[in-house]
Design an enzyme around this catalytic site. Structure first.
Site, PDB file in Angstrom:
ATOM      1  N   GLN A  38      49.352  77.399  78.861  1.00 22.62           N
ATOM      2  CA  GLN A  38      47.981  77.469  78.358  1.00 22.62           C
ATOM      3  C   GLN A  38      47.754  78.697  77.475  1.00 22.62           C
ATOM      4  O   GLN A  38      46.637  79.172  77.333  1.00 22.62           O
ATOM      5  CB  GLN A  38      46.995  77.442  79.529  1.00 22.62           C
ATOM      6  CG  GLN A  38      47.042  76.128  80.277  1.00 22.62           C
ATOM      7  CD  GLN A  38      46.020  76.057  81.391  1.00 22.62           C
ATOM      8  OE1 GLN A  38      45.117  76.888  81.509  1.00 22.62           O
ATOM      9  NE2 GLN A  38      46.155  75.050  82.226  1.00 22.62           N
ATOM     10  N   CYS A  39      48.803  79.151  76.873  1.00 20.82           N
ATOM     11  CA  CYS A  39      48.745  80.278  75.942  1.00 20.82           C
ATOM     12  C   CYS A  39      48.345  79.746  74.572  1.00 20.82           C
ATOM     13  O   CYS A  39      48.628  78.593  74.233  1.00 20.82           O
ATOM     14  CB  CYS A  39      50.130  80.919  75.891  1.00 20.82           C
ATOM     15  SG  CYS A  39      50.387  82.112  74.565  1.00 20.82           S
ATOM     16  N   GLY A  40      47.712  80.543  73.771  1.00 14.31           N
ATOM     17  CA  GLY A  40      47.346  80.136  72.428  1.00 14.31           C
ATOM     18  C   GLY A  40      48.550  79.795  71.557  1.00 14.31           C
ATOM     19  O   GLY A  40      48.422  79.122  70.553  1.00 14.31           O
ATOM     20  N   THR A  42      51.354  78.285  72.892  1.00 19.21           N
ATOM     21  CA  THR A  42      52.178  77.339  73.641  1.00 19.21           C
ATOM     22  C   THR A  42      52.851  76.317  72.734  1.00 19.21           C
ATOM     23  O   THR A  42      54.067  76.120  72.814  1.00 19.21           O
ATOM     24  CB  THR A  42      51.341  76.614  74.715  1.00 19.21           C
ATOM     25  OG1 THR A  42      50.921  77.576  75.678  1.00 19.21           O
ATOM     26  CG2 THR A  42      52.141  75.525  75.407  1.00 19.21           C
TER      27      THR A  42
END
Length: 120
Positions: A38-40, A42
Site C-alpha cells: 500500500q505504498c505510493g 507499490t
C-alpha cells in the site's frame, strides 16, 4: 550460536512460515528488499522488481522480498494476503518471505546483520 559472517549463515522464514537457509543462495547475486503493498510506489516497485528478476534470473540473480509494515502502516496484510496480492497482481516469481521489521530493536536478524555489515 556464533555471529553470522555472511547472509549465507542465516535462516529466515518464508511467507508460509517455513525455514529457508540463505545458504541456498550461495554463489548467486542477491537483492534483499523490503516491500509494501500500500505504498505510493507499490505499482512501479513491484513492476520493476519483476522486470529486473526476469532480465537476470538466468544469470544467477535472486530477489528476496521481505514485506514490512513499519513505514506508515503500508503493509497491513497477513503473509497469505501479501503473497496473493503480489503473485496475482504482479505475477511475482521471486520468493516472498515472512513480514518483518527492518529497523529498530525488533528488526529481523537478517536486517540487523545487513545494518551491521554496512558499518564495518
Amino acid at each position: 550460536m556464533a555471529a553470522a559472517t555472511s547472509i549465507h549463515d542465516s535462516t529466515v522464514k518464508d511467507a508460509s512460515g517455513k525455514d529457508v537457509h540463505l545458504s541456498t543462495y550461495k554463489g548467486k547475486k542477491v537483492l534483499i528488499v523490503n516491500v509494501a503493498s500500500q505504498c505510493g510506489l507499490t505499482n512501479s516497485n513491484y513492476t520493476e522488481l519483476g522486470q529486473l528478476y526476469e532480465m537476470f534470473k538466468n544469470q544467477g540473480f535472486e530477489i528476496l522480498a521481505f514485506p514490512c509494515n513499519q513505514f506508515g502502516g503500508q503493509e497491513p496484510g497477513t503473509n497469505e494476503e501479501i503473497v496473493q496480492f503480489v503473485c496475482t497482481r504482479f505475477k511475482a516469481k521471486y520468493p516472498i518471505f515472512d513480514k518483518v521489521d527492518v529497523n529498530g530493536d525488533d528488526a529481523a536478524p537478517i536486517y540487523k546483520f545487513l545494518e551491521f555489515s554496512k558499518l564495518t
